[in-house]
Design a protein around this motif. Structure first.
Motif, PDB file in Angstrom:
ATOM      1  N   GLY A  24      43.485  50.616  20.770  1.00 11.35           N
ATOM      2  CA  GLY A  24      44.787  51.172  21.139  1.00 11.35           C
ATOM      3  C   GLY A  24      44.740  51.985  22.423  1.00 11.35           C
ATOM      4  O   GLY A  24      45.621  52.787  22.695  1.00 11.35           O
ATOM      5  N   ARG A  25      43.692  51.765  23.219  1.00 11.37           N
ATOM      6  CA  ARG A  25      43.559  52.553  24.458  1.00 11.37           C
ATOM      7  C   ARG A  25      44.127  51.825  25.680  1.00 11.37           C
ATOM      8  O   ARG A  25      44.072  50.606  25.768  1.00 11.37           O
ATOM      9  N   PHE A  26      44.660  52.608  26.602  1.00 10.32           N
ATOM     10  CA  PHE A  26      45.167  52.063  27.868  1.00 10.32           C
ATOM     11  C   PHE A  26      44.433  52.709  29.020  1.00 10.32           C
ATOM     12  O   PHE A  26      44.064  53.868  28.942  1.00 10.32           O
ATOM     13  N   GLU A  27      44.283  51.934  30.087  1.00  9.32           N
ATOM     14  CA  GLU A  27      43.740  52.509  31.305  1.00  9.32           C
ATOM     15  C   GLU A  27      44.491  51.920  32.475  1.00  9.32           C
ATOM     16  O   GLU A  27      44.740  50.715  32.518  1.00  9.32           O
ATOM     17  N   SER A  28      44.826  52.778  33.421  1.00  7.97           N
ATOM     18  CA  SER A  28      45.409  52.301  34.655  1.00  7.97           C
ATOM     19  C   SER A  28      44.317  52.409  35.715  1.00  7.97           C
ATOM     20  O   SER A  28      43.779  53.485  35.932  1.00  7.97           O
ATOM     21  N   LEU A  29      43.974  51.281  36.328  1.00  2.79           N
ATOM     22  CA  LEU A  29      42.831  51.266  37.232  1.00  2.79           C
ATOM     23  C   LEU A  29      43.254  50.902  38.650  1.00  2.79           C
ATOM     24  O   LEU A  29      44.131  50.057  38.850  1.00  2.79           O
ATOM     25  N   ASP A  30      42.610  51.532  39.615  1.00  2.00           N
ATOM     26  CA  ASP A  30      42.885  51.206  41.017  1.00  2.00           C
ATOM     27  C   ASP A  30      42.099  49.970  41.425  1.00  2.00           C
ATOM     28  O   ASP A  30      40.927  49.830  41.094  1.00  2.00           O
ATOM     29  N   VAL A  31      42.767  49.101  42.142  1.00  2.00           N
ATOM     30  CA  VAL A  31      42.085  47.900  42.637  1.00  2.00           C
ATOM     31  C   VAL A  31      41.747  48.112  44.110  1.00  2.00           C
ATOM     32  O   VAL A  31      42.635  48.435  44.906  1.00  2.00           O
ATOM     33  N   PRO A  32      40.488  47.945  44.483  1.00  6.78           N
ATOM     34  CA  PRO A  32      40.135  48.119  45.895  1.00  6.78           C
ATOM     35  C   PRO A  32      40.865  47.103  46.786  1.00  6.78           C
ATOM     36  O   PRO A  32      41.022  45.943  46.409  1.00  6.78           O
ATOM     37  N   GLN A  33      41.295  47.559  47.950  1.00  8.29           N
ATOM     38  CA  GLN A  33      42.018  46.691  48.891  1.00  8.29           C
ATOM     39  C   GLN A  33      41.273  45.386  49.191  1.00  8.29           C
ATOM     40  O   GLN A  33      41.884  44.349  49.381  1.00  8.29           O
ATOM     41  N   GLU A  34      39.943  45.466  49.224  1.00  7.76           N
ATOM     42  CA  GLU A  34      39.198  44.268  49.616  1.00  7.76           C
ATOM     43  C   GLU A  34      39.398  43.114  48.619  1.00  7.76           C
ATOM     44  O   GLU A  34      39.265  41.953  48.977  1.00  7.76           O
ATOM     45  N   VAL A  35      39.726  43.480  47.378  1.00  5.78           N
ATOM     46  CA  VAL A  35      39.997  42.423  46.397  1.00  5.78           C
ATOM     47  C   VAL A  35      41.271  41.672  46.777  1.00  5.78           C
ATOM     48  O   VAL A  35      41.318  40.441  46.789  1.00  5.78           O
ATOM     49  N   TYR A  36      42.323  42.421  47.109  1.00  3.67           N
ATOM     50  CA  TYR A  36      43.569  41.772  47.511  1.00  3.67           C
ATOM     51  C   TYR A  36      43.362  40.921  48.762  1.00  3.67           C
ATOM     52  O   TYR A  36      43.911  39.826  48.895  1.00  3.67           O
ATOM     53  N   GLU A  37      42.587  41.459  49.689  1.00  3.59           N
ATOM     54  CA  GLU A  37      42.311  40.711  50.923  1.00  3.59           C
ATOM     55  C   GLU A  37      41.604  39.398  50.602  1.00  3.59           C
ATOM     56  O   GLU A  37      41.821  38.388  51.254  1.00  3.59           O
ATOM     57  N   ALA A  38      40.783  39.429  49.578  1.00  2.84           N
ATOM     58  CA  ALA A  38      39.975  38.242  49.274  1.00  2.84           C
ATOM     59  C   ALA A  38      40.709  37.214  48.434  1.00  2.84           C
ATOM     60  O   ALA A  38      40.543  36.005  48.614  1.00  2.84           O
ATOM     61  N   VAL A  39      41.526  37.665  47.480  1.00  3.80           N
ATOM     62  CA  VAL A  39      42.124  36.709  46.537  1.00  3.80           C
ATOM     63  C   VAL A  39      43.622  36.928  46.308  1.00  3.80           C
ATOM     64  O   VAL A  39      44.202  36.312  45.408  1.00  3.80           O
ATOM     65  N   LEU A  40      44.268  37.796  47.081  1.00  8.11           N
ATOM     66  CA  LEU A  40      45.671  38.160  46.862  1.00  8.11           C
ATOM     67  C   LEU A  40      45.866  38.705  45.448  1.00  8.11           C
ATOM     68  O   LEU A  40      44.985  39.376  44.926  1.00  8.11           O
ATOM     69  N   ALA A  41      46.999  38.368  44.812  1.00  8.23           N
ATOM     70  CA  ALA A  41      47.240  38.842  43.441  1.00  8.23           C
ATOM     71  C   ALA A  41      47.334  37.612  42.537  1.00  8.23           C
ATOM     72  O   ALA A  41      46.642  36.633  42.765  1.00  8.23           O
ATOM     73  N   GLY A  42      48.179  37.642  41.524  1.00  7.11           N
ATOM     74  CA  GLY A  42      48.403  36.466  40.678  1.00  7.11           C
ATOM     75  C   GLY A  42      47.114  35.880  40.138  1.00  7.11           C
ATOM     76  O   GLY A  42      46.231  36.597  39.656  1.00  7.11           O
ATOM     77  N   LYS A  43      47.011  34.573  40.254  1.00  8.88           N
ATOM     78  CA  LYS A  43      45.853  33.883  39.694  1.00  8.88           C
ATOM     79  C   LYS A  43      44.545  34.337  40.345  1.00  8.88           C
ATOM     80  O   LYS A  43      43.493  34.349  39.709  1.00  8.88           O
ATOM     81  N   GLY A  44      44.610  34.745  41.615  1.00  2.00           N
ATOM     82  CA  GLY A  44      43.406  35.204  42.299  1.00  2.00           C
ATOM     83  C   GLY A  44      42.852  36.481  41.682  1.00  2.00           C
ATOM     84  O   GLY A  44      41.666  36.587  41.379  1.00  2.00           O
ATOM     85  N   LEU A  45      43.748  37.435  41.474  1.00  2.00           N
ATOM     86  CA  LEU A  45      43.349  38.707  40.870  1.00  2.00           C
ATOM     87  C   LEU A  45      42.810  38.458  39.459  1.00  2.00           C
ATOM     88  O   LEU A  45      41.818  39.061  39.031  1.00  2.00           O
ATOM     89  N   GLU A  46      43.457  37.555  38.758  1.00  2.00           N
ATOM     90  CA  GLU A  46      43.012  37.227  37.396  1.00  2.00           C
ATOM     91  C   GLU A  46      41.632  36.587  37.414  1.00  2.00           C
ATOM     92  O   GLU A  46      40.777  36.902  36.583  1.00  2.00           O
ATOM     93  N   ALA A  47      41.414  35.687  38.376  1.00  2.00           N
ATOM     94  CA  ALA A  47      40.120  34.998  38.438  1.00  2.00           C
ATOM     95  C   ALA A  47      39.009  36.020  38.698  1.00  2.00           C
ATOM     96  O   ALA A  47      37.947  35.984  38.079  1.00  2.00           O
ATOM     97  N   TRP A  48      39.282  36.938  39.620  1.00  2.00           N
ATOM     98  CA  TRP A  48      38.298  37.984  39.923  1.00  2.00           C
ATOM     99  C   TRP A  48      38.000  38.823  38.679  1.00  2.00           C
ATOM    100  O   TRP A  48      36.852  39.045  38.312  1.00  2.00           O
ATOM    101  N   TYR A  49      39.054  39.242  37.980  1.00  2.00           N
ATOM    102  CA  TYR A  49      38.863  40.157  36.855  1.00  2.00           C
ATOM    103  C   TYR A  49      38.251  39.436  35.643  1.00  2.00           C
ATOM    104  O   TYR A  49      37.328  39.950  35.004  1.00  2.00           O
ATOM    105  N   LEU A  50      38.748  38.271  35.349  1.00  2.00           N
ATOM    106  CA  LEU A  50      38.248  37.574  34.155  1.00  2.00           C
ATOM    107  C   LEU A  50      36.813  37.104  34.358  1.00  2.00           C
ATOM    108  O   LEU A  50      35.996  37.129  33.438  1.00  2.00           O
TER     109      LEU A  50
END
Ligand code: SF4
Ligand code: SF4
Ligand code: SF4
Lengths: 659, 151
Positions: free
Chosen positions: A16-42
Motif C-alpha cells: 500500500g505504499r506510494f513513491e513519487s520519483l524524479d526521472v533524470p533528464q537524460e532518460v527523457y533525452e534517450a527514450v522520450l516518455a510513453g513506451k520508451g520510459l516504460e521500456a527503460w523502467y521495466l
C-alpha cells in the motif's frame, strides 16, 4: 522547460505504499516518455523470471512526450508489463482521455507492482494518492463500473475523473483481456488486463488538473493549426463505400501496391477504420476462414461490411483527446437483432474482420453486439476472433466434438453459436473457460495446433502477411509478437520516412514480388518502420497520424518545438531504435527466445493458396527476419542485440540510471 | 463580479477536445451537437455556472476557436455538503453561486445546516482545514465532514 512532468508514480499494492520519483533528464533525452520510459523502467525493475501474474510483474501506464502540448493526435497511452500471453514484453495502446489525465496528476507514468489483498482502485487527484476499496465495482462490466465510479466521484471531484479499468475478463485473468476507458475503448493486446486483474486492481481513477508544460506552445499550436485546417477542408462524397470492395479487388490483382496513403486520413474521417473491411475482404489483406480462405469464400461479403451501413447508425463521431480526425464513433444499436445494449463504440476494422470474414459470419448485427460485449468484458477482439476461428475449424474437422463444445454447433458462419461461445469465454464458463486464455493454450489442451494462428503465443492482427510480407517480419521480429501495428510495406510508401531519415530507403512503386525477397533494402525499410513506430509511441502519437506521413503530421517539428530541442530526424529515429532495442533486451533478460517465434505455416503460405489475390505466394519470412535483425545490429540467428549495438545506443549507461 | 468566460467560433473547431481536458473544473463538455462540414459531430459546450474564467481552454486550443469575453456574474464555489443538507441551491455537480466576500458561514446558510450541527463539523477549503470565517474565492472547493462518522 520541456513537455515532461519529470516524475513517475510508483505504487506497491502489496504494502500500500506510494513513491513519487524524479526521472533524470537524460532518460527523457534517450527514450522520450510513453513506451520508451516504460521500456527503460521495466527492463530495470522486473526481475528475470518474474511470474507475469505474480507480484513482481509491474503494470505501467504512460502517455507520450507530446501529450498535452497542443500537438494533434497525441492522446494515446501505452500500458506495458511482462505479458502473460507470450512470457515476454507486453504492451497495448489506447486512446480516449486517460493519457492527459496521467500527466495532469503530475506524472509521466504510473508503475504498479504487488498484489492487493482485496479488490482496490487507485485514486489520484494530483495532490493525494489513495488505494480505495473496489468491492462495489468488482464484478461489474467495464462500462457499468466506469459509470458507477463517475456517479460516486464526479460530485466530489473538482475535475471530472478519467478512469481506466478492467471488466470481468480481466478480473478473471483471461490471458486475452485488456484495459478499458471511455465506455469500452480498450488497450487490448498482450493480456494486460489479466495482469491488472491478478493485482486485484479494478481501476485507476485520475482527477488531476495540473497545467501541462511545453517549450514552445505557440509553435506546436501553429503546426496543429496547419494540419487542422487541411483536415477541415477534406471530405469524401457520400455513397463511396460500395466501391471499396471492387477497389480492393482491383488492388489485389494489380502487380503493384499503390503508394499514396494520404487517403487514409480521408477514409478514417469518413468511416473510421472499418473503411478497410470491404477493401480487405477483396484485396487479400484481410484473413478469411481462419487464414485459409480466399475472397471466393466470402464472395459479396464486402457488401455486408460496406462501411456506409455502419455510418447510417452513427449518432456522433468520437475523438480521442487531441485528435482532429475522429476515426471513432458512437452507434445507436438499440433494437437491432442480437443487440443487448443501446449503444456501442463503432467497431474497429480488426473486430469486424475477426468476427466477420475470419469466421465466415455474414451478420453485421451480430458484430455490433459482439463488439459491445467484448468491450464491456474487456476482452481483446483480435485474440478472441482468432480463437473462435480455431474452434470452428477444429469442430468442422472433428477435432472438437459437440460434447466438448457444450452442445454448440461450431460451423463456419453459425452466428448464434459464435455469440454463445463468446458469451461463455467472457464468463469463463464451460468450454469458453478453456478458450479465454487464447488459442495457444486452447490448442495445447484440445489439439488442432495446425489451426491455431498465433505468433509467439499472441494471436495476430487482421492483416495478411502474404499480402504484405513486411507485416510478417514485424509479426515475428517484434518484441511483442503478433502485433500488426509496427509496420507495413503499404504504410511505408505513404509515410515518406526517407524525407526525415538519411538511411531510410525512398519508397518506390514496385512489383509486389520484390517484397518477397530478403534484401538489405527491405530490411532497412522494416527497420525504419519499427524505429518510427517506437518513436511515435514515445511521443504518444496515434498510428493514424503516423500513416498520414511526415509531411502532414510533422512529428519531428512537433518534438523539437515541444521539447525546445533542435535535433534532426536521424537523431529521433535513433531514439526509436533505442526503445526497440530495450524491449528486445527485456525479452532476453526474461528468457524469451526470439528465435523460437515463428509464423504459423498457413500464414507463410505453406502450402500456398490455390486461388485469389494471394495465389501461389510463399514467404521467406525466416530469411527476412534475419535480415531485419542484421539491420538492427542484432544477431541474425538469435535476435540478441550485439554488444556493439547496445554500446552504440548508450543503453548500458542508460540502464544504470535510476530514478 | 466581472468574470471572463469563453466563447466559441465553432467554424474552425476540429472537436479535438483539448480545451475540455485542459479545463481545471471540467466546465466544458464535448456534447454540443453540430456539423463539421458534412459530418455530424460534437463540440465543446460551456456548462452554466461551473466556469471560473481561468482562460486555460482558450490558451490550449490550437485552432484559435476560443475567445475570452467579459461577463457579469457571481462567484462560484463547489460545495461538498454534509449528509442531510439542502442541496437545492447547488447544481448537479455541486456548484453554487455566492456574492463576493462570502465566507464558509454563508455556505452553511445556503445549505441550511443548523448552527448546532455546524459546530461538530470539520471544514476544509481546497483540502485545507479552516475556520468558518474563512473568506471564499471563486473556484474554491468547500468540504464538510462529521469527524464522528469518520468523514
Ligand atoms: S485517429 Fe482515431 S484512434 Fe487515432 S487519435 Fe484519432 S480518434 Fe483516436
Ligand atoms: S475559462 Fe477556465 S474554467 Fe472556464 S471553461 Fe475555460 S478552462 Fe474551464
Ligand atoms: S481545443 Fe479548440 S478545436 Fe479543439 S475542441 Fe476545443 S475549441 Fe475545438
Amino acid at each position: 522547460m520541456n513537455s515532461f512532468m519529470g516524475k513517475i508514480l510508483r505504487v506497491d499494492l502489496s504494502t500500500g505504499r506510494f513513491e513519487s520519483l524524479d526521472v533524470p533528464q537524460e532518460v527523457y533525452e534517450a527514450v522520450l516518455a510513453g513506451k520508451g520510459l516504460e521500456a527503460w523502467y521495466l527492463y530495470n525493475n522486473i526481475p528475470a523470471g518474474a511470474d507475469p501474474l505474480g507480484p513482481e510483474n509491474i503494470l505501467a501506464f504512460a502517455p507520450g512526450a507530446l501529450c498535452g502540448t497542443g500537438a494533434f493526435l497525441t492522446g494515446r497511452w501505452t500500458v506495458a508489463c511482462k505479458s502473460p500471453l507470450t512470457g515476454g514484453w507486453g504492451d497495448a495502446n489506447c486512446g480516449g482521455l486517460f493519457a492527459p489525465a496521467i500527466k495532469q496528476c503530475g506524472y509521466d507514468a504510473i508503475f504498479v507492482s504487488g498484489i492487493a489483498e482485496k479488490p482496490v482502485y487507485l485514486f489520484c487527484d494530483g495532490k493525494t494518492v489513495e488505494l480505495r476499496d473496489a468491492a462495489p465495482y468488482w464484478g461489474l462490466d467495464a462500462t457499468e463500473a466506469e459509470l458507477a465510479l463517475h456517479r460516486e466521484l464526479d460530485p466530489v471531484c473538482r475535475k471530472k475523473p478519467c478512469i481506466a479499468l478492467i471488466g470481468p475478463a480481466g478480473e478473471k485473468c483471461s490471458l486475452i483481456s485488456g484495459i478499458c476507458n471511455e465506455g469500452g475503448r480498450i488497450a487490448a493486446r498482450s493480456g494486460v488486463g489479466a495482469v491488472m486483474g491478478s493485482k486485484k486492481l479494478k481501476a485507476v481513477v485520475l482527477a488531476g488538473a495540473r497545467p501541462l508544460p511545453c517549450a514552445d506552445r505557440e509553435k506546436v499550436q501553429a503546426l496543429s493549426r496547419e494540419l487542422g485546417r487541411k483536415l477541415l477542408k477534406m471530405t469524401l462524397p457520400n455513397g463511396l463505400g460500395v466501391f471499396l470492395g471492387p477497389g480492393g479487388r482491383a488492388m489485389g490483382h494489380l502487380p503493384y501496391m499503390p503508394l499514396d496513403g494520404s487517403m487514409t486520413s480521408l477514409m478514417f474521417r469518413q468511416w473510421g477504420t472499418q473503411a478497410n473491411t470491404s477493401l480487405a475482404i477483396t484485396s487479400g489483406d484481410g484473413p478469411i476462414k481462419n487464414w485459409a480462405g480466399t475472397p471466393k469464400d466470402a464472395r459479396l461479403m464486402d457488401m455486408v461490411y460496406n462501411p456506409e451501413r455502419i455510418n447510417k447508425i452513427e449518432s456522433a463521431k468520437y475523438h480521442c483527446y487531441s485528435c482532429p480526425l475522429g476515426c471513432g464513433g458512437k452507434l445507436n444499436i438499440r433494437g437491432r437483432k442480437y443487440a443487448e445494449f443501446d449503444e456501442t463504440h463503432k467497431p474497429e476494422y480488426e473486430t469486424i474482420e475477426a468476427f466477420g470474414p475470419l469466421l465466415l459470419n455474414w451478420s453485421m448485427d451480430s458484430i455490433l453486439q459482439l463488439n459491445e460485449l467484448l468491450n464491456r468484458a474487456g476482452m481483446d477482439s483480435i485474440s478472441a476472433g482468432n480463437t473462435v476461428a480455431w474452434a470452428i475449424e477444429c469442430y468442422e474437422n472433428g477435432i472438437l466434438t459437440k460434447e466438448q463444445t457444450d452442445g454448440l454447433e461450431l460451423n463456419w458462419g453459425n452466428t448464434e453459436a459464435i455469440l454463445a461461445l463468446v458469451n461463455k469465454m467472457v464468463a469463463r464458463e464451460g468450454f469458453g473457460d478453456a478458450l479465454a486464455d487464447g488459442v495457444k493454450r486452447a490448442s495445447e489442451r484440445f489439439g488442432g495446433k495446425e489451426y491455431a494462428m498465433h505468433v509467439g503465443g499472441q494471436e495476430p492482427g487482421m492483416h495478411d502477411a502474404r499480402n504484405d510480407p513486411q507485416l510478417g517480419i514485424h509479426f515475428v521480429a517484434e518484441p511483442a509478437p503478433g502485433k500488426h501495428t509496427v509496420g507495413m510495406g503499404i504504410e511505408y510508401g505513404a509515410m515518406s520516412l526517407c524525407d526525415i531519415c538519411s538511411w531510410a530507403p525512398p519508397a518506390r512503386l514496385h512489383p509486389k514480388s520484390r517484397d518477397l525477397e530478403d534484401t538489405e533494402e527491405l530490411a532497412l525499410i522494416s527497420k525504419a518502420n519499427a524505429c518510427y513506430t517506437m518513436l511515435v509511441d514515445g511521443a504518444g502519437g496515434c498510428y493514424y497520424g503516423q500513416m498520414m506521413g511526415v509531411h502532414m503530421w510533422k512529428l519531428i517539428d512537433y518534438l523539437n518545438a515541444a521539447e525546445g530541442w533542435d535535433y534532426d530526424g536521424d537523431h529521433y529515429m535513433e531514439i526509436g531504435e533505442r526503445i526497440q532495442c530495450l524491449r528486445q533486451l527485456f525479452n532476453i533478460k526474461q528468457g524469451f527466445d526470439p528465435a523460437a517465434v515463428k509464423l504459423p505455416d498457413r500464414m507463410q503460405g505453406i502450402p500456398p493458396l490455390p486461388s485469389g489475390p494471394l495465389k501461389g505466394i510463399t514467404l521467406k519470412n525466416k530469411e527476412q527476419v534475419a535480415a531485419h535483425w542484421r539491420a538492427f545490429g542484432w544477431d541474425d540467428k538469435t535476435g540478441v542485440p550485439l554488444r556493439s549495438t547496445v554500446e552504440r545506443l548508450g543503453i548500458r549507461t542508460l540502464t544504470e540510471v535510476t530514478p | 463580479m466581472i468574470k471572463q468566460q469563453p466563447v466559441f467560433d465553432y467554424l474552425n473547431c476540429v472537436s479535438c477536445g483539448i480545451c475540455a481536458q485542459a479545463c481545471p473544473v471540467s466546465a466544458l463538455e464535448m456534447k454540443k451537437e453540430g456539423k463539421s462540414g458534412k459530418y455530424r459531430n460534437i463540440f465543446p459546450e460551456l456548462l452554466p455556472g461551473v466556469c471560473i474564467g481561468c482562460g486555460q481552454c482558450a490558451a490550449s486550443c490550437p485552432m484559435e476557436v476560443i475567445r475570452m469575453e467579459e461577463v457579469e456574474r457571481l462567484m462560484r464555489v463547489k460545495i461538498l455538503p454534509p449528509h442531510g443538507s439542502d442541496r437545492r441551491a447547488l447544481d448537479e455537480r455541486s456548484w453554487a453561486e455566492l456574492p463576493e466576500g462570502s465566507t464558509v458561514r454563508d455556505v452553511l446558510k445556503l445549505i441550511r445546516c443548523n448552527p448546532a450541527k455546524a459546530r461538530l463539523l470539520l471544514v476544509s477549503v481546497n483540502g485545507e482545514r479552516c475556520p468558518l470565517s474563512r473568506e471564499l474565492r471563486d473556484g474554491d472547493v468547500v468540504g464538510f465532514f462529521f469527524p464522528v462518522s469518520g468523514g
